[in-house]
Design a protein around this motif. Structure first.
Motif, PDB file in Angstrom:
ATOM      1  N   ASN A   1      -4.516   8.898   3.699  1.00  0.00           N
ATOM      2  CA  ASN A   1      -4.869   8.225   2.512  1.00  0.00           C
ATOM      3  C   ASN A   1      -4.038   6.996   2.216  1.00  0.00           C
ATOM      4  N   ALA A   2      -4.701   6.061   1.629  1.00  0.00           N
ATOM      5  CA  ALA A   2      -3.989   4.766   1.373  1.00  0.00           C
ATOM      6  C   ALA A   2      -4.601   4.227  -0.080  1.00  0.00           C
ATOM      7  N   GLY A   3      -3.601   3.671  -0.762  1.00  0.00           N
ATOM      8  CA  GLY A   3      -3.763   3.097  -2.136  1.00  0.00           C
ATOM      9  C   GLY A   3      -3.426   1.929  -2.474  1.00  0.00           C
ATOM     10  N   THR A   4      -3.736   1.045  -3.258  1.00  0.00           N
ATOM     11  CA  THR A   4      -3.104  -0.061  -3.743  1.00  0.00           C
ATOM     12  C   THR A   4      -2.261   0.155  -4.903  1.00  0.00           C
ATOM     13  N   GLU A   5      -1.568  -0.771  -5.140  1.00  0.00           N
ATOM     14  CA  GLU A   5      -0.656  -0.504  -6.568  1.00  0.00           C
ATOM     15  C   GLU A   5      -1.377  -1.075  -7.779  1.00  0.00           C
ATOM     16  N   TRP A   6      -2.553  -1.701  -7.606  1.00  0.00           N
ATOM     17  CA  TRP A   6      -3.440  -2.430  -8.664  1.00  0.00           C
ATOM     18  C   TRP A   6      -4.819  -1.620  -8.870  1.00  0.00           C
ATOM     19  N   GLY A   7      -4.811  -0.723  -8.270  1.00  0.00           N
ATOM     20  CA  GLY A   7      -6.238   0.257  -8.607  1.00  0.00           C
ATOM     21  C   GLY A   7      -6.326   1.400  -7.680  1.00  0.00           C
ATOM     22  N   HIS A   8      -7.745   1.876  -7.488  1.00  0.00           N
ATOM     23  CA  HIS A   8      -8.002   2.942  -6.713  1.00  0.00           C
ATOM     24  C   HIS A   8      -6.770   3.934  -6.645  1.00  0.00           C
ATOM     25  N   PRO A   9      -6.387   4.599  -7.575  1.00  0.00           N
ATOM     26  CA  PRO A   9      -5.194   5.546  -7.507  1.00  0.00           C
ATOM     27  C   PRO A   9      -5.342   6.651  -6.804  1.00  0.00           C
ATOM     28  N   GLN A  10      -6.714   7.097  -6.535  1.00  0.00           N
ATOM     29  CA  GLN A  10      -6.967   8.409  -5.571  1.00  0.00           C
ATOM     30  C   GLN A  10      -6.922   7.637  -4.153  1.00  0.00           C
ATOM     31  N   GLY A  11      -7.037   6.556  -4.115  1.00  0.00           N
ATOM     32  CA  GLY A  11      -6.902   5.939  -2.566  1.00  0.00           C
ATOM     33  C   GLY A  11      -8.247   5.898  -1.618  1.00  0.00           C
ATOM     34  N   TYR A  12      -8.035   5.584  -0.690  1.00  0.00           N
ATOM     35  CA  TYR A  12      -9.064   5.558   0.210  1.00  0.00           C
ATOM     36  C   TYR A  12      -8.574   6.209   1.719  1.00  0.00           C
ATOM     37  N   LYS A  13      -9.630   6.898   2.117  1.00  0.00           N
ATOM     38  CA  LYS A  13      -9.301   7.824   3.191  1.00  0.00           C
ATOM     39  C   LYS A  13      -9.510   7.321   4.665  1.00  0.00           C
ATOM     40  N   GLY A  14      -9.059   7.792   5.746  1.00  0.00           N
ATOM     41  CA  GLY A  14      -9.432   7.121   7.016  1.00  0.00           C
ATOM     42  C   GLY A  14      -8.586   8.229   8.091  1.00  0.00           C
ATOM     43  N   GLU A  15      -9.352   8.064   9.417  1.00  0.00           N
ATOM     44  CA  GLU A  15      -8.873   9.171  10.406  1.00  0.00           C
ATOM     45  C   GLU A  15      -7.502   8.743  10.853  1.00  0.00           C
ATOM     46  N   THR A  16      -7.125   7.162  10.249  1.00  0.00           N
ATOM     47  CA  THR A  16      -5.884   6.740  11.042  1.00  0.00           C
ATOM     48  C   THR A  16      -5.144   6.173   9.830  1.00  0.00           C
ATOM     49  N   PRO A  17      -3.841   5.791   9.637  1.00  0.00           N
ATOM     50  CA  PRO A  17      -3.347   5.176   8.656  1.00  0.00           C
ATOM     51  C   PRO A  17      -3.873   3.808   8.513  1.00  0.00           C
ATOM     52  N   LEU A  18      -4.188   3.239   9.569  1.00  0.00           N
ATOM     53  CA  LEU A  18      -4.656   1.656   9.617  1.00  0.00           C
ATOM     54  C   LEU A  18      -5.918   1.584   9.088  1.00  0.00           C
ATOM     55  N   ILE A  19      -6.959   2.581   9.339  1.00  0.00           N
ATOM     56  CA  ILE A  19      -8.307   2.527   8.926  1.00  0.00           C
ATOM     57  C   ILE A  19      -8.322   2.759   7.358  1.00  0.00           C
TER      58      ILE A  19
ATOM     59  N   ASN B   1      -2.150  21.263   7.393  1.00  0.00           N
ATOM     60  CA  ASN B   1      -2.069  21.545   8.857  1.00  0.00           C
ATOM     61  C   ASN B   1      -1.914  19.980   9.525  1.00  0.00           C
ATOM     62  N   LYS B   2      -1.814  19.117   9.081  1.00  0.00           N
ATOM     63  CA  LYS B   2      -1.437  17.937   9.660  1.00  0.00           C
ATOM     64  C   LYS B   2      -2.770  17.411  10.331  1.00  0.00           C
ATOM     65  N   ASN B   3      -4.004  17.953   9.860  1.00  0.00           N
ATOM     66  CA  ASN B   3      -5.294  17.612  10.627  1.00  0.00           C
ATOM     67  C   ASN B   3      -6.102  16.764   9.622  1.00  0.00           C
ATOM     68  N   GLY B   4      -5.721  16.791   8.396  1.00  0.00           N
ATOM     69  CA  GLY B   4      -6.766  15.821   7.369  1.00  0.00           C
ATOM     70  C   GLY B   4      -6.447  14.464   7.490  1.00  0.00           C
ATOM     71  N   PRO B   5      -7.630  13.716   6.686  1.00  0.00           N
ATOM     72  CA  PRO B   5      -7.380  12.347   6.715  1.00  0.00           C
ATOM     73  C   PRO B   5      -6.139  11.786   6.154  1.00  0.00           C
TER      74      PRO B   5
ATOM     75  N   LEU C   1       0.719  -1.276  -0.014  1.00  0.00           N
ATOM     76  CA  LEU C   1       0.084  -0.156   0.011  1.00  0.00           C
ATOM     77  C   LEU C   1       0.855   1.285   0.100  1.00  0.00           C
ATOM     78  N   ASP C   2       0.361   2.112  -0.800  1.00  0.00           N
ATOM     79  CA  ASP C   2       0.868   3.496  -0.628  1.00  0.00           C
ATOM     80  C   ASP C   2       0.161   4.494   0.340  1.00  0.00           C
ATOM     81  N   LEU C   3       0.936   4.851   1.596  1.00  0.00           N
ATOM     82  CA  LEU C   3       0.241   5.566   2.497  1.00  0.00           C
ATOM     83  C   LEU C   3       0.536   7.163   2.307  1.00  0.00           C
ATOM     84  N   GLY C   4      -0.230   7.999   2.649  1.00  0.00           N
ATOM     85  CA  GLY C   4      -0.024   9.459   2.553  1.00  0.00           C
ATOM     86  C   GLY C   4      -0.672   9.892   3.676  1.00  0.00           C
ATOM     87  N   ALA C   5       0.460  10.922   4.423  1.00  0.00           N
ATOM     88  CA  ALA C   5       0.083  11.376   5.791  1.00  0.00           C
ATOM     89  C   ALA C   5      -0.771  12.649   5.417  1.00  0.00           C
ATOM     90  N   PRO C   6      -1.705  13.059   6.395  1.00  0.00           N
ATOM     91  CA  PRO C   6      -2.420  14.523   6.163  1.00  0.00           C
ATOM     92  C   PRO C   6      -1.664  15.676   5.534  1.00  0.00           C
TER      93      PRO C   6
END
Length: 130
Positions: free
Chosen positions: A90-108, A84-88, A76-81
């Motif tokens: 972001n995580a994306g797979t190498e095989w799809g969903h290039p915009q990724g999925y958001k969550g309150e934490t990196p694990l979510i 101001n370090k307050n946003g969600p 997975l590619d993880l992107g930090a907020p």
């Protein structure tokens, strides 16, 4: 079972969806007569609760012990907020969903990305978990 958007999965429902992908056997049990069903995961020979934040539960969305290895396994590619370090996160797979999925934490975010890649943007989960 009810349908839930992957982007809205959280807590035990998200952990349950990841367990289905990872082949962790899950069952729903009522601990006492008249009480709501509680999810359990059978991991190897151990019976673990779904959700929670300790090593007695299967909780990849909150426990690094369960969820951390999935980030590497699914590359997975993880992107930090950014803002101001307050946003969600972001995580994306190498095989799809290039915009990724958001969550309150990196694990979510990571768990949502895995579920989306393997099961789609809408998943069926036990109604007791949603």
């Amino acid at each position: 079972m009810i349908e839930v958007k992957t982007a809205e999965l959280i807590g035990p429902a998200l952990d349950w969806a990841v367990a289905q992908i990872e082949g962790v056997k899950t069952i729903m049990m009522a601990p006492r007569k008249g009480e709501p069903k509680v999810p359990f995961a059978l991991f190897g020979s151990l019976a673990l609760t779904i959700g929670g934040e300790d090593q007695s539960s299967y909780a990849p969305s909150t426990c690094w012990h369960c969820g951390g290895p999935l980030i590497e396994a699914y590359k997975l590619d993880l992107g930090a907020p950014l803002e101001n370090k307050n946003g969600p996160w972001n995580a994306g797979t190498e095989w799809g969903h290039p915009q990724g999925y958001k969550g309150e934490t990196p694990l979510i975010a990571a768990c949502r990305a895995i579920v989306a890649a393997k099961l789609g943007d809408v998943v069926s989960v036990p109604a007791e978990l949603a």
